[in-house]
Design a protein around this motif. Structure first.
Motif, PDB file in Angstrom:
ATOM      1  N   LEU A   9     -18.175 -15.043  77.902  1.00  0.00           N
ATOM      2  CA  LEU A   9     -19.102 -14.090  78.497  1.00  0.00           C
ATOM      3  C   LEU A   9     -19.874 -13.342  77.415  1.00  0.00           C
ATOM      4  CD1 LEU A   9     -16.967 -12.594  81.394  1.00  0.00           C
ATOM      5  CD2 LEU A   9     -18.905 -14.153  81.599  1.00  0.00           C
ATOM      6  N   LEU A  10     -19.182 -12.989  76.325  1.00  0.00           N
ATOM      7  CA  LEU A  10     -19.852 -12.296  75.231  1.00  0.00           C
ATOM      8  C   LEU A  10     -20.977 -13.138  74.653  1.00  0.00           C
ATOM      9  CD1 LEU A  10     -20.037 -10.047  73.065  1.00  0.00           C
ATOM     10  CD2 LEU A  10     -18.316 -11.306  71.775  1.00  0.00           C
ATOM     11  N   ILE A  11     -20.670 -14.399  74.357  1.00  0.00           N
ATOM     12  CA  ILE A  11     -21.661 -15.267  73.736  1.00  0.00           C
ATOM     13  C   ILE A  11     -22.818 -15.534  74.682  1.00  0.00           C
ATOM     14  CG2 ILE A  11     -22.049 -17.530  72.719  1.00  0.00           C
ATOM     15  CD1 ILE A  11     -20.452 -15.564  71.040  1.00  0.00           C
ATOM     16  N   VAL A  12     -22.516 -15.802  75.949  1.00  0.00           N
ATOM     17  CA  VAL A  12     -23.576 -16.067  76.915  1.00  0.00           C
ATOM     18  C   VAL A  12     -24.477 -14.854  77.070  1.00  0.00           C
ATOM     19  CG1 VAL A  12     -24.071 -16.485  79.343  1.00  0.00           C
ATOM     20  CG2 VAL A  12     -22.346 -17.851  78.178  1.00  0.00           C
ATOM     21  N   SER A  13     -23.876 -13.651  77.119  1.00  0.00           N
ATOM     22  CA  SER A  13     -24.682 -12.446  77.320  1.00  0.00           C
ATOM     23  C   SER A  13     -25.609 -12.198  76.152  1.00  0.00           C
ATOM     24  CB  SER A  13     -23.766 -11.221  77.515  1.00  0.00           C
ATOM     25  OG  SER A  13     -23.047 -10.930  76.338  1.00  0.00           O
ATOM     26  N   ILE A  14     -25.185 -12.576  74.941  1.00  0.00           N
ATOM     27  CA  ILE A  14     -26.018 -12.356  73.760  1.00  0.00           C
ATOM     28  C   ILE A  14     -27.084 -13.426  73.625  1.00  0.00           C
ATOM     29  CG2 ILE A  14     -25.988 -12.323  71.227  1.00  0.00           C
ATOM     30  CD1 ILE A  14     -23.216 -11.055  71.395  1.00  0.00           C
ATOM     31  N   THR A  15     -26.703 -14.691  73.885  1.00  0.00           N
ATOM     32  CA  THR A  15     -27.592 -15.797  73.550  1.00  0.00           C
ATOM     33  C   THR A  15     -28.491 -16.247  74.693  1.00  0.00           C
ATOM     34  OG1 THR A  15     -25.929 -17.446  74.169  1.00  0.00           O
ATOM     35  CG2 THR A  15     -25.911 -16.666  71.888  1.00  0.00           C
ATOM     36  N   ALA A 261     -14.732  -5.067  73.764  1.00  0.00           N
ATOM     37  CA  ALA A 261     -14.855  -3.947  74.699  1.00  0.00           C
ATOM     38  C   ALA A 261     -16.215  -3.272  74.575  1.00  0.00           C
ATOM     39  CB  ALA A 261     -13.739  -2.936  74.458  1.00  0.00           C
ATOM     40  N   ALA A 262     -16.758  -3.251  73.357  1.00  0.00           N
ATOM     41  CA  ALA A 262     -18.087  -2.666  73.168  1.00  0.00           C
ATOM     42  C   ALA A 262     -19.116  -3.436  73.978  1.00  0.00           C
ATOM     43  CB  ALA A 262     -18.454  -2.669  71.684  1.00  0.00           C
ATOM     44  N   ASP A 263     -18.984  -4.769  74.007  1.00  0.00           N
ATOM     45  CA  ASP A 263     -19.938  -5.574  74.763  1.00  0.00           C
ATOM     46  C   ASP A 263     -19.845  -5.302  76.250  1.00  0.00           C
ATOM     47  OD1 ASP A 263     -21.899  -7.829  74.965  1.00  0.00           O
ATOM     48  OD2 ASP A 263     -20.270  -8.633  76.190  1.00  0.00           O
ATOM     49  N   ALA A 264     -18.664  -4.913  76.720  1.00  0.00           N
ATOM     50  CA  ALA A 264     -18.487  -4.668  78.150  1.00  0.00           C
ATOM     51  C   ALA A 264     -19.364  -3.523  78.640  1.00  0.00           C
ATOM     52  CB  ALA A 264     -17.017  -4.369  78.449  1.00  0.00           C
ATOM     53  N   GLN A 265     -19.838  -2.681  77.720  1.00  0.00           N
ATOM     54  CA  GLN A 265     -20.723  -1.592  78.111  1.00  0.00           C
ATOM     55  C   GLN A 265     -22.127  -2.094  78.452  1.00  0.00           C
ATOM     56  OE1 GLN A 265     -20.367   1.967  75.450  1.00  0.00           O
ATOM     57  NE2 GLN A 265     -18.987   0.650  74.287  1.00  0.00           N
ATOM     58  N   VAL A 267     -24.746  -2.513  76.629  1.00  0.00           N
ATOM     59  CA  VAL A 267     -25.810  -2.158  75.696  1.00  0.00           C
ATOM     60  C   VAL A 267     -25.817  -3.089  74.490  1.00  0.00           C
ATOM     61  CG1 VAL A 267     -26.683  -0.356  74.155  1.00  0.00           C
ATOM     62  CG2 VAL A 267     -25.838   0.242  76.425  1.00  0.00           C
ATOM     63  N   VAL A 268     -24.620  -3.438  73.986  1.00  0.00           N
ATOM     64  CA  VAL A 268     -24.545  -4.216  72.754  1.00  0.00           C
ATOM     65  C   VAL A 268     -25.198  -5.580  72.917  1.00  0.00           C
ATOM     66  CG1 VAL A 268     -23.002  -5.294  71.082  1.00  0.00           C
ATOM     67  CG2 VAL A 268     -22.508  -3.006  71.945  1.00  0.00           C
ATOM     68  N   SER A 269     -24.862  -6.279  73.990  1.00  0.00           N
ATOM     69  CA  SER A 269     -25.424  -7.612  74.183  1.00  0.00           C
ATOM     70  C   SER A 269     -26.937  -7.548  74.369  1.00  0.00           C
ATOM     71  CB  SER A 269     -24.770  -8.303  75.377  1.00  0.00           C
ATOM     72  OG  SER A 269     -24.934  -7.542  76.555  1.00  0.00           O
ATOM     73  N   ALA A 270     -27.416  -6.532  75.087  1.00  0.00           N
ATOM     74  CA  ALA A 270     -28.859  -6.375  75.268  1.00  0.00           C
ATOM     75  C   ALA A 270     -29.538  -6.073  73.939  1.00  0.00           C
ATOM     76  CB  ALA A 270     -29.135  -5.257  76.271  1.00  0.00           C
ATOM     77  N   ARG A 271     -28.905  -5.234  73.134  1.00  0.00           N
ATOM     78  CA  ARG A 271     -29.463  -4.870  71.840  1.00  0.00           C
ATOM     79  C   ARG A 271     -29.513  -6.083  70.906  1.00  0.00           C
ATOM     80  NH1 ARG A 271     -26.297  -0.108  70.150  1.00  0.00           N
ATOM     81  NH2 ARG A 271     -27.646   0.995  71.602  1.00  0.00           N
ATOM     82  N   LEU A 272     -28.421  -6.851  70.863  1.00  0.00           N
ATOM     83  CA  LEU A 272     -28.397  -8.033  70.007  1.00  0.00           C
ATOM     84  C   LEU A 272     -29.408  -9.082  70.468  1.00  0.00           C
ATOM     85  CD1 LEU A 272     -24.576  -8.435  69.353  1.00  0.00           C
ATOM     86  CD2 LEU A 272     -26.323  -7.744  67.717  1.00  0.00           C
ATOM     87  N   LYS A 273     -29.583  -9.202  71.770  1.00  0.00           N
ATOM     88  CA  LYS A 273     -30.573 -10.131  72.298  1.00  0.00           C
ATOM     89  C   LYS A 273     -31.976  -9.718  71.866  1.00  0.00           C
ATOM     90  CE  LYS A 273     -32.011 -12.279  76.659  1.00  0.00           C
ATOM     91  NZ  LYS A 273     -31.731 -12.363  78.116  1.00  0.00           N
ATOM     92  N   ALA A 274     -32.252  -8.417  71.905  1.00  0.00           N
ATOM     93  CA  ALA A 274     -33.561  -7.916  71.467  1.00  0.00           C
ATOM     94  C   ALA A 274     -33.732  -8.109  69.964  1.00  0.00           C
ATOM     95  CB  ALA A 274     -33.705  -6.444  71.838  1.00  0.00           C
ATOM     96  N   MET A 275     -32.667  -7.910  69.202  1.00  0.00           N
ATOM     97  CA  MET A 275     -32.722  -8.111  67.758  1.00  0.00           C
ATOM     98  C   MET A 275     -32.988  -9.573  67.428  1.00  0.00           C
ATOM     99  SD  MET A 275     -29.598  -5.548  66.672  1.00  0.00           S
ATOM    100  CE  MET A 275     -29.542  -6.012  64.939  1.00  0.00           C
ATOM    101  N   ALA A 276     -32.359 -10.483  68.188  1.00  0.00           N
ATOM    102  CA  ALA A 276     -32.607 -11.910  67.968  1.00  0.00           C
ATOM    103  C   ALA A 276     -34.057 -12.259  68.257  1.00  0.00           C
ATOM    104  CB  ALA A 276     -31.660 -12.739  68.846  1.00  0.00           C
ATOM    105  N   ALA A 277     -34.602 -11.686  69.323  1.00  0.00           N
ATOM    106  CA  ALA A 277     -36.003 -11.938  69.658  1.00  0.00           C
ATOM    107  C   ALA A 277     -36.940 -11.376  68.590  1.00  0.00           C
ATOM    108  CB  ALA A 277     -36.333 -11.324  71.018  1.00  0.00           C
ATOM    109  N   ALA A 278     -36.494 -10.327  67.886  1.00  0.00           N
ATOM    110  CA  ALA A 278     -37.316  -9.699  66.854  1.00  0.00           C
ATOM    111  C   ALA A 278     -37.181 -10.374  65.496  1.00  0.00           C
ATOM    112  CB  ALA A 278     -36.950  -8.223  66.726  1.00  0.00           C
ATOM    113  N   GLY A 279     -36.260 -11.336  65.383  1.00  0.00           N
ATOM    114  CA  GLY A 279     -36.175 -12.070  64.125  1.00  0.00           C
ATOM    115  C   GLY A 279     -34.794 -12.247  63.534  1.00  0.00           C
TER     116      GLY A 279
END
Length: 305
Positions: A9-15, A261-265, A267-279
């Motif tokens: 779930l963590l990986i899917v939410s980020i990628t 547990a941080a990802d369960a909030q 915000v982290v996965s959304a933030r990392l996804k945005a960071m990936a989109a930014a480069g």
């Protein structure tokens, strides 16, 4: 919920929805990315060879586990130097764009088993850092026995708090032991970069060596250790481990579970996804300046990328 499901779930939410743009950086998940050279039967070099970032993805973990098996089963090897073929990075973070196999991911018990086997093996492991060692890259250096850094080129950082999580691959455990409580708090909560001189002052690395003499120093040190009796190396390392204490598998797993547990909030996965989109992982400049780039994504978003 079973652990592999949490990882999935963590990986899917980020990628999800993230892909590398044409002409940008890509790693080769199916190729060998750790090259082993047996300088002598007792002295090996293990070179991280997935430039420029040396990401820790499926290929990295597959090679790493195989290398640990080789090191811990070979009766002749006495010292292994871990270095890098990249001019920019010793090693950087876990691959946050390409899906990771739960059987290889560092939260898997296989990872902690491999780390602990290396720590207890009658072999000295040395990190030769001539570039950036960020996040998981700094953690893999920290779990090795000895760390030398190029005075001009080595840069270390644990940047996870900057995107809302905590180090989960041994950084918490090893930094606390190497640098002490207050400096570990500074490193982790400051989430900024440290030059080699400061890292050496803190005990994060053994010493900073002028780059012009770095390779000569590391090679001479490794050859010196490789010349000693195997029994003496094993006995001394075993006793030092007992006197200083190694983190337990339970402690290590607790840190990784906290990362999840941080990802369960959310915000982290959304933030990392945005960071990936930014480069992140696709722009060398982004990863070279990770500590500054992540400041653009502080807070709950949405982020202008």
């Amino acid at each position: 919920m079973r652990f592999p499901t949490l990882v999935h779930l963590l990986i899917v939410s980020i990628t999800s929805g993230v892909s590398a743009a044409p002409g940008t950086l890509n790693s080769s998940p199916s190729s060998s990315v750790i090259k082993t050279t047996k300088v002598t039967p007792s002295y090996w070099r293990a070179t991280f060879s997935d430039p420029p970032l040396n990401l820790q993805g499926n290929a990295f973990f597959r090679d790493f586990y195989a290398l640990v098996d080789q090191i811990t089963s070979d009766p002749d090897v006495k010292v292994v130097v871990f270095d890098s073929s990249s001019k920019y990075f010793f090693s950087t973070h876990v691959d946050l764009v390409n899906p990771l196999d739960p059987d290889l991911w560092p939260g898997n018990p296989r990872y902690w088993d491999s780390i602990n086997r290396l720590a207890k093996a009658p072999v000295l492991t040395v990190a030769a850092i001539r570039g950036r060692a960020y996040n998981a890259g700094a953690e893999i250096a920290a779990v090795l026995d000895v760390r030398f850094g190029s005075k001009e080129k080595a840069v270390l950082a644990q940047l996870e708090v900057g995107f809302g999580a905590n180090p989960g691959g041994g950084g918490i455990e090893m930094l606390s032991r190497l640098a002490g409580r207050s400096r570990a708090l500074e490193v982790v909560l400051g989430a900024d970069v440290f030059d080699a001189d400061t890292a050496a002052l803190y005990g994060w690395i053994n010493r900073a060596i002028p780059d012009a003499h770095f390779e000569e120093f590391v090679d001479k040190f490794a050859r010196r250790v490789a010349g000693w009796d195997h029994f003496a190396i094993a006995a001394a390392k075993n006793l030092i481990n007992k006197r200083t204490g190694l983190p337990t598998a339970e402690e290590q797993q607790e840190s990784f579970n906290s990362f999840l547990a941080a990802d369960a909030q959310g915000v982290v996965s959304a933030r990392l996804k945005a960071m990936a989109a930014a480069g992140m992982q696709t722009s060398l400049n982004f990863d070279l300046n990770f500590s500054k780039e992540e400041l653009k994504f502080v807070g709950d978003g949405p982020w202008d990328i």
